[in-house]
Each structure stands twice: as structure tokens, then as C-alpha cells.
Design a protein around this motif. Structure first.
Motif, PDB file in Angstrom:
ATOM      1  N   LEU A 105       0.825  -1.209   0.000  1.00  0.00           N
ATOM      2  CA  LEU A 105       0.000   0.000   0.000  1.00  0.00           C
ATOM      3  C   LEU A 105       0.858   1.259   0.000  1.00  0.00           C
ATOM      4  O   LEU A 105       0.633   2.179  -0.777  1.00  0.00           O
ATOM      5  CB  LEU A 105      -0.914   0.002   1.227  1.00  0.00           C
ATOM      6  N   ILE A 106       1.871   1.263   0.890  1.00  0.00           N
ATOM      7  CA  ILE A 106       2.722   2.447   0.982  1.00  0.00           C
ATOM      8  C   ILE A 106       3.432   2.666  -0.347  1.00  0.00           C
ATOM      9  O   ILE A 106       3.518   3.780  -0.857  1.00  0.00           O
ATOM     10  CB  ILE A 106       3.734   2.285   2.137  1.00  0.00           C
ATOM     11  N   ASP A 107       3.894   1.565  -0.915  1.00  0.00           N
ATOM     12  CA  ASP A 107       4.586   1.655  -2.198  1.00  0.00           C
ATOM     13  C   ASP A 107       3.642   2.197  -3.267  1.00  0.00           C
ATOM     14  O   ASP A 107       3.985   3.104  -4.008  1.00  0.00           O
ATOM     15  CB  ASP A 107       5.113   0.271  -2.588  1.00  0.00           C
ATOM     16  N   ALA A 108       2.429   1.634  -3.328  1.00  0.00           N
ATOM     17  CA  ALA A 108       1.504   2.023  -4.385  1.00  0.00           C
ATOM     18  C   ALA A 108       1.068   3.475  -4.240  1.00  0.00           C
ATOM     19  O   ALA A 108       0.928   4.182  -5.227  1.00  0.00           O
ATOM     20  CB  ALA A 108       0.286   1.099  -4.383  1.00  0.00           C
ATOM     21  N   VAL A 109       0.874   3.926  -2.996  1.00  0.00           N
ATOM     22  CA  VAL A 109       0.356   5.280  -2.811  1.00  0.00           C
ATOM     23  C   VAL A 109       1.478   6.317  -2.785  1.00  0.00           C
ATOM     24  O   VAL A 109       1.349   7.396  -3.353  1.00  0.00           O
ATOM     25  CB  VAL A 109      -0.471   5.374  -1.511  1.00  0.00           C
ATOM     26  N   LEU A 110       2.596   5.981  -2.154  1.00  0.00           N
ATOM     27  CA  LEU A 110       3.586   7.023  -1.881  1.00  0.00           C
ATOM     28  C   LEU A 110       4.916   6.882  -2.609  1.00  0.00           C
ATOM     29  O   LEU A 110       5.593   7.870  -2.825  1.00  0.00           O
ATOM     30  CB  LEU A 110       3.883   7.051  -0.372  1.00  0.00           C
ATOM     31  N   LEU A 111       5.324   5.677  -2.924  1.00  0.00           N
ATOM     32  CA  LEU A 111       6.709   5.506  -3.352  1.00  0.00           C
ATOM     33  C   LEU A 111       6.897   5.222  -4.837  1.00  0.00           C
ATOM     34  O   LEU A 111       7.831   5.695  -5.449  1.00  0.00           O
ATOM     35  CB  LEU A 111       7.357   4.354  -2.564  1.00  0.00           C
ATOM     36  N   ARG A 112       6.007   4.410  -5.379  1.00  0.00           N
ATOM     37  CA  ARG A 112       6.233   3.901  -6.733  1.00  0.00           C
ATOM     38  C   ARG A 112       6.368   5.040  -7.729  1.00  0.00           C
ATOM     39  O   ARG A 112       5.482   5.877  -7.844  1.00  0.00           O
ATOM     40  CB  ARG A 112       5.047   3.005  -7.107  1.00  0.00           C
ATOM     41  N   TRP A 455       8.758  -7.005  -8.833  1.00  0.00           N
ATOM     42  CA  TRP A 455      10.036  -7.226  -8.146  1.00  0.00           C
ATOM     43  C   TRP A 455      10.179  -6.346  -6.921  1.00  0.00           C
ATOM     44  O   TRP A 455      10.848  -6.712  -5.966  1.00  0.00           O
ATOM     45  CB  TRP A 455      11.202  -6.989  -9.111  1.00  0.00           C
ATOM     46  N   ARG A 456       9.528  -5.181  -6.921  1.00  0.00           N
ATOM     47  CA  ARG A 456       9.645  -4.334  -5.733  1.00  0.00           C
ATOM     48  C   ARG A 456       9.071  -5.042  -4.520  1.00  0.00           C
ATOM     49  O   ARG A 456       9.662  -5.062  -3.455  1.00  0.00           O
ATOM     50  CB  ARG A 456       8.883  -3.018  -5.955  1.00  0.00           C
ATOM     51  N   VAL A 457       7.872  -5.614  -4.700  1.00  0.00           N
ATOM     52  CA  VAL A 457       7.216  -6.296  -3.591  1.00  0.00           C
ATOM     53  C   VAL A 457       7.982  -7.568  -3.230  1.00  0.00           C
ATOM     54  O   VAL A 457       8.234  -7.842  -2.044  1.00  0.00           O
ATOM     55  CB  VAL A 457       5.755  -6.614  -3.959  1.00  0.00           C
ATOM     56  N   LEU A 458       8.376  -8.317  -4.269  1.00  0.00           N
ATOM     57  CA  LEU A 458       9.118  -9.553  -3.997  1.00  0.00           C
ATOM     58  C   LEU A 458      10.439  -9.241  -3.305  1.00  0.00           C
ATOM     59  O   LEU A 458      10.820  -9.906  -2.333  1.00  0.00           O
ATOM     60  CB  LEU A 458       9.379 -10.299  -5.308  1.00  0.00           C
ATOM     61  N   PHE A 460      11.108  -6.704  -1.500  1.00  0.00           N
ATOM     62  CA  PHE A 460      10.836  -6.299  -0.130  1.00  0.00           C
ATOM     63  C   PHE A 460      10.606  -7.523   0.746  1.00  0.00           C
ATOM     64  O   PHE A 460      11.178  -7.641   1.833  1.00  0.00           O
ATOM     65  CB  PHE A 460       9.612  -5.379  -0.089  1.00  0.00           C
ATOM     66  N   ALA A 461       9.773  -8.444   0.248  1.00  0.00           N
ATOM     67  CA  ALA A 461       9.473  -9.642   1.040  1.00  0.00           C
ATOM     68  C   ALA A 461      10.759 -10.421   1.319  1.00  0.00           C
ATOM     69  O   ALA A 461      10.986 -10.900   2.434  1.00  0.00           O
ATOM     70  CB  ALA A 461       8.460 -10.510   0.310  1.00  0.00           C
ATOM     71  N   ALA A 462      11.618 -10.537   0.293  1.00  0.00           N
ATOM     72  CA  ALA A 462      12.867 -11.272   0.479  1.00  0.00           C
ATOM     73  C   ALA A 462      13.740 -10.580   1.528  1.00  0.00           C
ATOM     74  O   ALA A 462      14.322 -11.228   2.406  1.00  0.00           O
ATOM     75  CB  ALA A 462      13.615 -11.379  -0.844  1.00  0.00           C
ATOM     76  N   ALA A 463      13.799  -9.240   1.431  1.00  0.00           N
ATOM     77  CA  ALA A 463      14.607  -8.498   2.401  1.00  0.00           C
ATOM     78  C   ALA A 463      14.056  -8.690   3.805  1.00  0.00           C
ATOM     79  O   ALA A 463      14.815  -8.859   4.765  1.00  0.00           O
ATOM     80  CB  ALA A 463      14.623  -7.011   2.041  1.00  0.00           C
ATOM     81  N   VAL A 464      12.721  -8.694   3.928  1.00  0.00           N
ATOM     82  CA  VAL A 464      12.117  -8.905   5.238  1.00  0.00           C
ATOM     83  C   VAL A 464      12.489 -10.289   5.760  1.00  0.00           C
ATOM     84  O   VAL A 464      12.892 -10.448   6.922  1.00  0.00           O
ATOM     85  CB  VAL A 464      10.579  -8.752   5.158  1.00  0.00           C
ATOM     86  N   ALA A 465      12.399 -11.290   4.884  1.00  0.00           N
ATOM     87  CA  ALA A 465      12.721 -12.651   5.316  1.00  0.00           C
ATOM     88  C   ALA A 465      14.147 -12.721   5.850  1.00  0.00           C
ATOM     89  O   ALA A 465      14.408 -13.291   6.916  1.00  0.00           O
ATOM     90  CB  ALA A 465      12.533 -13.618   4.156  1.00  0.00           C
ATOM     91  N   LEU A 466      15.066 -12.087   5.107  1.00  0.00           N
ATOM     92  CA  LEU A 466      16.468 -12.126   5.527  1.00  0.00           C
ATOM     93  C   LEU A 466      16.666 -11.360   6.829  1.00  0.00           C
ATOM     94  O   LEU A 466      17.292 -11.849   7.766  1.00  0.00           O
ATOM     95  CB  LEU A 466      17.340 -11.486   4.439  1.00  0.00           C
TER      96      LEU A 466
END
Lengths: 893, 109
Positions: A105-112, A455-458, A460-466
Motif C-alpha cells: 500500500l505504501i509503495d503504491a500510494v507514496l513511493l512507486r 520485483w519491488r514487492v518480492l 521487499f518480502a525477500a529483504a524482510v525474510a532475511l
């Protein structure tokens, strides 16, 4: 070095093999140089291929191989204790899912960034102004076309400027006028697509030559998304015409996929030249668009800002010359000396961003705290597990495993946990992000958000996992690897540091949990208080029909009394209790404020609200009359007629007005003046005095409001009170009725008053609902963590408890022994959480309403909830401790 | 008499020793060095020197770098790293101990 070089080698295997070949070739060269025969040297060296394989293996495969072994072992370990694994994965998955969803949501509204060329160099011009109703400093970005022209001239050669107006939801028809459709429209300058570096997917885009003369370019470019939805990607869409307002537009092209205008939260369906807003081109009275721009290569932003600042000052100074003489000097100064800023517009600019930036960031912070709680939980579970695996670790150390190797073994296990959790969490995010968007969707203006899973979301998810792996895995892994084989294998040595780590984690969990609960309490109270604000009017059983009139825009040329004629017909419909009309519905978001002049009174900077209403409107809206009377049919508002002839008109005012301008006295029989242009004023006798009603929103104090008679407007809203509880039952028949009575009248939207009021608290409802949900999740996670730690501590100290009981310790003593630490942590954590919560209140303050964090009730709730949860979580381990049978406990080891 | 192959495990030691005296050297020079200094008693199987070098490099005991030659080709040359310099006496002591033990067995058995 070697770890990095091996990872690098894995990714450059081809390179690596070439290097080895080169080295072997060099070997042969050297052999030949020392006088040996090449053939003999080659034979002595043996098969190059074999050496290459051997060397390649050494330089990368061994590492991968041991990683594989660790993975297999890790999987086996996790499978051996399915409950713990499942608990860890589920709690992590929930938290990771929530975080990923918030990120989407943050990405879609504010960052992308916008899908245009070099979005980071784009800017939008903004300025500060003082709101004339509230008196607060606000940031504005709407400009008039003449101002745009002046700007363009001022930065010629330094920057490309363009007009992009607000995405508006408009009615349009293809072929038959009966089928009204809604679509989002933006007016753009002719250079818009070229400055943005956009290509057509079909046909052509707008150019400078489409934007020369007002009203002369009825062409439209549609978005790829609209082309797909409306036309099923039919190439024949090019050349189709549609009617919007009074203009027949021809579709000339489709813009490339992905570009849906400049506003996140609204996806533009079609773009038309700015010149098509013909009436607004020549006047400064319409502030209807944003100004976008991009500095030319090599030009600094300050070189653009300065001429723009000078230009707006000059332009506004010129404008104030025509201002009424009674205009306040301070207001003139504020107006002229505005500060101009170039705001970065890489991610688009929209009202959605403005409204939801803070709520989204707060939600992000809340879910991040939940994630940290989940991490602490898993870390505690793993630490407890590590205790159970102490002997295994000790064995590994004594047969020669290095510490790094043990840490890796544990981390691989954690990574497996984190990755599984992320996979499940991603599914959760898949579902929940659109769900949240659904929650902020008023029916008349749905939020349209592109939520791609790319890829942005993926990434992010990968970074969170790590990150999560390191967060929850590193401390237990280091601890486990630091095992002392002698002590561990002998058994019975319990390092206190482990309990200290677990206790610290509990304190952290409690602190985070407290913050989440505190925040959710603030938001819930805000929502509750805001929705209970009295509105001053009836909200139930009221239907609003937003209506446009086709035909001449000039009011004088439109037939009189048509609105009342239709209102009469609506009133005669079965199921209708009363009907009236107004410029717009209360709380619909529209507003009109203007200066008034009263005898013996200094003008001030705050203007009252105005609203045009028909006779019977007060009754339909249930606004009580305090004195005087309602408007009579046929009464008109004050106005300046031809030859500058002022004509008086009646007015009704509210309590706030009487209080401000007449010290609360009955204002009937008094009057005020409006107008001021060309120094012409007109008198408005007050005929009615009514109770206060909210005009625009739930937050502001009720302001002085003036109601004036309304007739033959080009747009307005019929207000209908129905006898049935559900006003929407009449939506369709009434909609049809309006067009039947007068074909040029067209209902463009149907709403209920209750809906409008509800829309006022969408943001608060969203924050309250989601933060309460996450507070619940946080509480469950923290309780599970607490239980785990206590349980562990009781199990580990079974022998000690047994001895104490055998020596005659009382139950109370044992309970105290077991739970003191944890409850100390609970108090410590709450204290830290309280401090953090109060500190963070400043950040959320602007979203609160009549709620203070220092409120005792709001502070007590998280304390009580946390302690109750802690008590419940502590109960089973404590009971287990009390029930310890000294003889079995002592015999077991 | 056939020349003996280098004993399993001793190649690493010899490489480290050679590199501690003369460096940087490329693979062929290291190999020739071992043969030469041993008075041509020891024979290094030519291919086995490279996997050994790469293994030592991955252990972090030696460092490699590419240097250009006049003919436009490149040579990969090796030298001891700080870790390798520390490792050498350990390996030497180990070898001395093992060979002394073997010697003892041969004498007493």
C-alpha cells in the motif's frame, strides 16, 4: 574473503573456468620456455578438463554442498518438532504478511515512481496560503491558466512546464445519450506526453498543436487500462466519439500500458487538451489545475524556483489591484507574499497521498512492531530449543565443528523458517492489501490503485525474510554455538545469560505490544468520538440525487422554477416524505465561503460558509428553525444585475453566525452585505435563524453559515426524505423521474446522507479497525511468548523447585520464584512502552480528535489488557510448577 | 630408481615453504622449485599443483593475482597471506612430528 569470493564464484562460474584454463595454458608456455617439448608437457599435465573440474569444485562447489547438507539437516530438525515449527511459522507469516501488505500500500500510494521518463526530475509547483475559513496555513497546488502562462514565460528555456488538472470523475455517453457512463478525466497541456516521454500503444498522443485555441480541439487519448476495460482492446476504438458535457470528443490514441495519469488513488481514463476547459483559460477566477514541470538538462531547481516566485508575486500583485477596497491589508500581503516550492513529484501527486500518507506510515509502523514481537517470540522459542539441543551442539563442538559452522547451521534453520513464513505471508498480503483498499472506498469516488506484485514487492518480502532471520536467529545461534562442551555434556549447568536474553526479549515484546495497544486505543477513541459528533441534521432516510443540467450555462437564459417543478414531482411520488434541493449535500466535500460586510464591524480574515438551498430544505434536512421563517418559493438570492444594479435577497443564518456577528442575539430583521466587486455591495436581510448544522466535515467546529435561496442552477442536488428506512429503494425510480420531467436534467450520482456522513470517518475507521486488529494479534503473540518463556523456565528449574519443595517451600514461594522475573519484565516493558507511546503521540496527533494520550482511561486499558493476558499466559506453567512432585523431579535426572 | 611422488598432504606444506622464501611465483615455478630444491628427488605430478594452489587460496593461506607478460598473456602468481605465514610453522611442526614418529617406528619395530 573466502566466503565472499565463493559466493562471487558461484555467480561467475564461466569466468572462473576461463581463468583456470588460462592458468593451465600459462603452465604449458612456461614448460616450453624451459626447453621441454610441448607434447611431452601436455602429457605430463594430464587432461586439462580434469584439472579444471577439480579446481572449480574447490573454488565453489564444496561450499554449496555443505549448504545443501545444512538445509537437509535443518529441514529434518524442523520436522522433528512440528508444533514449535508451526507456531513459529504461523506467527511470522501473519506478521510478515501484514508488513508486506502495508508495504504494498505504501509503495503504491507514496513511493512507486510514475512509469514515465526520468520521474525523479519532475516537480509540481506548490504554495502556502491561509485558509479563510479556518485561518490555518495550508499548502496549495492549484493555479489558474493565466498564472500558468506567466510561469511558462518566466522559465522559458529553463524548464518545461505543463498543466495537469485534477482527475475528475465525469459523465460521458457513447452513441445513445441514455447510457451514461463514468470515467476519470484529466486536462493536460499539449507537451504533456512528450515531456513525460510517453509512447502511444495505438494511434497518436496529444501534441502542442492540439492545445492552441480554447475549445477547438475535441480530441482525447485514452489509457491502456480504459481501452482494455471499455473496448476489450479493440483497435477500432480509435475514431470512436463520445459526448462529455456539451462536447463531442474523438478518441485519437491509446497511451502505452501502465500510465494512468499523475494521481495515485485515481486512474485517469482519458486525457483531453487543457484548452478544452475553454471557459477557464482566460480567467484568474478558476484555480483548477496543478502545474507540473521538469528543469531542462543542466538547470538547477533553484534557477527555476526563483523566476517562478517572482512571477507569482507580480501576477498576484496585479490581481489585488482589482480587489474590493475593503479587502484586508493583511490578507493582501499574505496573498502576494506566498512562498512557492517545487515539490518532488516522482511518485505522482494526489489527494489520496495527502490524506493517507500519515495513516499508512502509522499502519506500517504498527505492523513493523507486530513483526518485531513475532521475531522476539521465535527467538525465544529457538533459545528454548537451543537448550534442548545443547548436548547435540556440544557433541558437534567436541568432534571439531567450528563456531562459524554451528552458527551457519542454526541460521540455515532460521532461514527455512523465515522463507516458509514469507511464502505464506505473501499469500496473506495478496489478499489483505486489496481488502484494505476496499475499506477506504467511498462509493461515489472509489479509490483506484494499481497494486502490482512485481520485483519491488518480492524484493521487499525477500529483504524482510532475511532481516527477520538475522533478527530472531542470530542471538540464539551465537548463544548455541558458544556452548561449552564439558559443562553441557555433564549436564545441569544452566547459563543465566540465556534466561537474561529471554527476559529481555519478553520485555521488548511487552513494550512493543504496549505501544500498539496504546496507539490503537487512541485511534479507536478518535473514531468513536468523531462518529458521535452531532451533525445538527437528520442523516437517516435521506437520498441525494446529484443532478446536472445540459443547455446554456448562462443562468439568465435558463428557464426559471424548473428545479422546484421537479422537486414538486418528486414530492408527489409514493414513498417520499419531503423533497427539496440545494447546491450540494451537506458533508459532500463541496463548499463555498465568501466575505460579508456588517455595519460597525471591522472585516476579519475568516469568511462564513454559504449554501444555496430551496424552500423546504430546512424541513427535509431536519434543521430546526429558532426564529423567523423558511424561504418562500420563488424567493431569490441577492445579486448584481445588468447595469450594475444591486438587488436585495433574503438569507437565513445559523447560531454560530448570530454568535459571531450579533453576540448571540436574534438576528431576524438585521442584515449583512455581500459583493464588493467594483465596490458594489448588496444588502441581505436575515429572515430566518436556524440551529447549527455541520457543513463540510466532522472535525472542525461548526462555523458561521449563511443559507441563500437557490434556483435555476446548472447543477445541484435534490434532497429527498423517504418514508421507508432504506432510501436507496427510491434511487432508480426517482432518477428516471428527473429525466422524464425535464430531459435536460440528468442525475449523475445517487448517494444517501448517511453514506456522506460515514465517508467523513473512513480514515479514522480504517486506522481504528486495523490498529485494533493488530493490537489483538500483538497481544496473542506476546502472550504466547510469555507462556513459552515461563514454561521453559519451569521445566529447566524442575529439579530446583523439587528440592525447594522437599525442603518445605510453600506454594506461594514457588509461584513467586517462578514468575517474579517475568512480571518484572512485564512492568519494565510496559514502562518503556508507555514512554515510547507518549513520545510517538506527537506524530499521530493530527489524526486524533478530542483524544489525549495522557487520558487515564486510555493509559489504563493497555496496562489492564496486558496484565490480564500475562496472567492467563502464566497460569499453566505456574500451575505446573506448583504441582511439581519432588520425588519424581529429583529422580528424573 | 623411480622418483617418489610427494607424500599425500605434504604438497601443501612444500608450496607454503617455497612461497615463504621466494614470491610471487606462478604454478610452474613452484613446481620446478620443489623438484630443484629436493635435488630432483621429489616429483610433483604436474596437474595436481593447481587444485592444491586453489585449495590453499580458498583457505585464505595464499593470495593470487594476475600479472601480464610481455607476450600479452597473463600469469597467475601466488604469495603467502598473513594467515599463511602464521600457518607455515604449524604445518612444519606437524610434519616434523609425524616424520619423527615414522622414523621411530621404522627404527624400533
Amino acid at each position: 574473503m573466502s566466503l565472499i569470493s565463493r559466493i562471487r564464484n558461484v555467480f561467475r562460474k564461466g569466468n572462473l573456468q576461463r581463468e583456470i584454463d588460462e592458468e593451465l595454458a600459462d603452465h604449458l608456455d612456461n614448460a616450453v620456455a624451459t626447453g621441454r617439448k610441448r607434447q611431452e608437457a601436455e602429457r605430463a599435465l594430464g587432461s586439462a578438463l580434469r584439472h579444471r573440474e577439480a579446481s572449480t569444485d574447490i573454488r565453489l562447489a564444496a561450499w554449496l554442498d555443505s549448504l545443501r547438507a545444512d538445509t537437509v539437516f535443518g529441514l529434518r530438525q524442523l520436522r522433528r518438532r512440528p508444533t514449535v515449527t508451526a507456531a513459529a511459522i504461523v506467527s511470522l507469516a501473519l506478521a510478515i504478511g501484514a508488513v508486506t501488505s502495508a508495504f504494498r500500500l505504501i509503495d503504491a500510494v507514496l513511493l512507486r515512481p510514475l512509469p514515465v521518463a526520468e520521474p525523479q526530475s519532475l516537480f509540481v509547483v506548490g504554495y502556502t496560503y491561509i485558509d479563510d475559513v479556518t485561518g490555518k496555513t495550508e499548502e496549495g497546488d492549484s493555479f489558474s491558466y493565466p498564472q500558468f502562462r506567466a510561469f511558462r514565460e518566466a522559465v522559458k528555456g529553463k524548464a518545461d512546464l505543463m498543466v495537469v488538472d485534477y482527475a475528475n470523475r465525469v459523465d460521458l455517453t457513447y452513441a445513445s445519450d441514455n447510457e451514461m457512463e463514468k470515467a476519470y478525466r484529466q486536462h493536460v497541456s499539449g507537451n504533456h506526453f512528450s515531456v513525460f516521454g510517453l509512447q502511444p500503444a495505438l494511434g497518436r498522443l496529444l501534441t502542442e498543436s492540439d492545445d492552441r485555441k480554447p475549445g477547438a480541439h475535441p480530441v482525447a487519448v485514452i489509457s491502456h487500462d480504459y481501452w482494455t476495460r471499455r473496448f476489450g482492446r479493440d483497435p477500432k476504438a480509435i475514431g470512436r466519439t463520445f459526448r462529455q458535457g456539451t462536447v463531442l470528443y474523438e478518441i485519437v490514441g491509446v497511451v502505452k500500458e501502465g500510465y494512468t495519469g499523475t494521481e495515485t488513488g485515481a486512474m485517469t481514463d482519458f486525457f483531453v487538451p487543457a484548452m478544452q476547459n475553454a471557459e477557464a483559460i482566460g480567467t484568474d477566477g478558476w484555480q483548477w489545475m496543478r502545474i507540473w514541470g521538469r528543469p531542462k538538462p543542466g538547470v538547477a531547481e533553484s534557477q527555476v524556483q526563483q523566476p517562478l516566485q517572482a512571477s507569482i508575486r507580480a501576477h498576484r500583485l496585479e490581481r489585488t489591484r482589482n480587489w474590493p477596497a475593503h479587502a484586508l491589508k493583511t490578507r493582501v500581503e499574505q496573498y502576494v507574499n506566498t512562498t512557492l516550492t517545487l515539490n518532488s513529484a516522482a511518485a505522482g501527486v494526489s489527494g489520496t497521498q495527502r490524506n493517507y500518507r500519515r495513516p499508512l506510515l502509522i499502519l506500517g509502523a504498527v505492523v513493523l512492531l507486530v513483526l518485531l514481537i513475532a521475531c522476539a517470540n521465535v527467538a525465544n522459542l529457538l533459545t528454548a530449543q537451543a537448550a534442548a539441543r545443547e548436548k547435540e551442539m556440544a557433541l558437534r563442538v567436541s568432534i571439531g565443528a567450528g563456531r562459524a559452522r554451528l552458527v551457519r547451521l542454526m541460521l540455515v534453520e532460521c532461514l527455512i523458517l523465515a522463507l516458509s513464513a514469507t511464502a505464506i505471508g505473501a499469500l496473506f498480503a495478496w489478499w489483505s492489501a486489496p481488502f484494505v483498499v476496499g475499506m477506504i472506498n467511498p462509493r461515489d469516488n472509489p479509490l483506484r490503485l494499481d497494486l502490482p506484485a512485481d520485483w519491488r514487492v518480492l524484493g521487499f518480502a525477500a529483504a524482510v525474510a532475511l532481516g527477520v532471520t538475522i533478527l530472531f536467529g542470530l542471538a540464539p545461534a551465537l548463544r548455541a554455538s558458544g556452548v561449552k562442551p564439558m559443562a553441557a555434556l555433564k549436564g545441569g549447568d544452566e547459563p543465566h545469560s540465556r534466561r537474561r536474553l529471554m527476559n529481555a526479549l519478553v520485555a521488548a515484546q511487552v513494550a512493543f505490544c504496549f505501544v500498539v495497544h496504546f496507539a490503537s486505543g487512541l485511534f479507536a477513541a478518535t473514531f468513536e468520538r468523531l462518529s458521535k459528533q452531532p451533525t445538527g441534521f437528520a442523516t437517516e432516510r435521506i437520498l441525494l440525487l446529484q443532478t446536472n443540467v445540459a443547455g446554456p450555462r448562462d443562468a439568465a437564459r435558463r428557464p426559471q422554477n424548473v428545479w422546484s417543478e421537479i422537486a414538486d414531482r418528486i414530492r408527489a411520488t409514493p414513498g417520499v416524505e419531503s423533497a427539496a434541493f440545494a447546491s450540494w449535500g451537506l458533508m459532500s466535500g463541496s463548499g463555498w465561503s465568501s466575505d460579508v460586510r456588517l455595519p460597525n464591524r471591522q472585516p476579519d480574515t475568516l469568511s462564513p460558509y454559504f449554501l444555496g438551498v430551496s424552500s423546504g430544505w430546512l424541513d427535509t434536512m431536519g434543521i430546526g428553525l429558532l426564529a423567523g421563517r423558511d424561504f418562500r418559493p420563488g424567493e431569490l438570492a441577492s445579486r448584481i444585475e445588468a447595469q450594475k444594479k444591486p438587488v436585495e435577497g433574503v438569507a437565513i443564518v445559523n447560531e454560530a453566525f448570530a454568535k459571531k456577528y450579533f453576540n448571540g442575539d436574534n438576528p431576524i430583521g438585521k442584515s449583512f452585505e455581500t459583493g464588493g466587486r467594483d465596490n458594489l455591495f448588496v444588502r441581505n436581510p436575515i429572515v430566518g435563524y436556524v440551529r447549527d448544522a455541520r457543513y463540510r466535515n466532522m472535525r472542525e467546529a461548526i462555523r458561521p453559515t449563511i443559507y441563500v435561496p437557490l434556483d435555476n442552477a446548472e447543477s445541484g442536488t435534490f434532497i429527498v426524505r423517504t418514508t421507508a428506512a432504506d432510501p436507496e429503494l427510491l434511487a432508480l425510480p426517482l432518477r428516471r423521474l428527473v429525466s422524464e420531467v425535464r430531459p435536460e436534467f440528468r442525475v449523475s450520482g445517487v448517494l444517501t446522507q448517511a453514506e456522506l456522513v460515514r465517508n467523513q470517518t473512513i480514515r479514522e475507521r480504517l486506522l481504528a479497525t486495523l490498529s485494533l486488529f493488530f493490537a489483538g494479534v500483538a497481544l496473542i503473540l506476546a502472550a504466547v511468548g510469555l507462556y513459552g518463556v515461563l514454561n521453559y523456565s519451569v521445566l529447566r528449574r524442575r529439579r530446583e523447585i523439587g528440592i525447594r519443595m522437599a525442603l518445605g517451600a510453600r506454594t506461594g514461594h514457588v509461584v513467586k520464584q517462578v514468575s517474579t522475573d517475568v512480571f518484572l519484565m512485564l512492568i519494565l516493558g510496559s514502562g518503556i512502552g508507555l514512554a515510547a507511546g507518549l513520545a510517538s503521540e506527537r506524530f499521530v496527533e493530527s489524526l486524533l480528535f478530542e483524544v489525549k494520550g495522557a487520558d487515564l482511561g486510555l493509559l489504563a486499558t493497555p496496562f489492564l489488557t496486558l496484565f490480564a493476558a500475562a496472567f492467563l499466559a502464566a497460569l499453566p506453567p505456574v500451575i505446573a510448577a506448583i504441582k511439581t512432585d519432588p520425588s519424581t523431579a529429583l529422580r528424573s535426572e | 630408481m623411480a622418483k617418489p611422488d610427494i607424500l599425500q598432504g605434504s604438497l601443501d606444506l612444500l608450496i607454503l615453504k617455497i612461497l615463504s622464501r621466494r614470491a610471487p611465483l606462478h604454478g610452474y615455478a613452484i613446481m620446478s622449485g620443489i623438484v630443484e630444491i629436493s635435488g630432483e628427488v621429489l616429483r610433483v605430478e604436474e596437474g595436481s599443483i593447481y587444485p592444491a594452489l586453489h585449495r590453499l587460496e580458498e583457505e585464505g593461506w595464499i593470495k593470487a593475482q594476475w600479472i601480464s607478460k610481455e607476450n600479452g598473456r597473463r600469469s597467475r602468481v601466488y604469495q603467502l597471506s598473513a594467515a599463511g605465514r602464521k600457518r607455515l610453522p604449524v604445518e612444519e611442526n606437524r610434519w616434523t612430528a609425524v616424520s619423527a614418529a615414522i622414523h621411530q617406528v621404522l627404527k624400533l619395530a
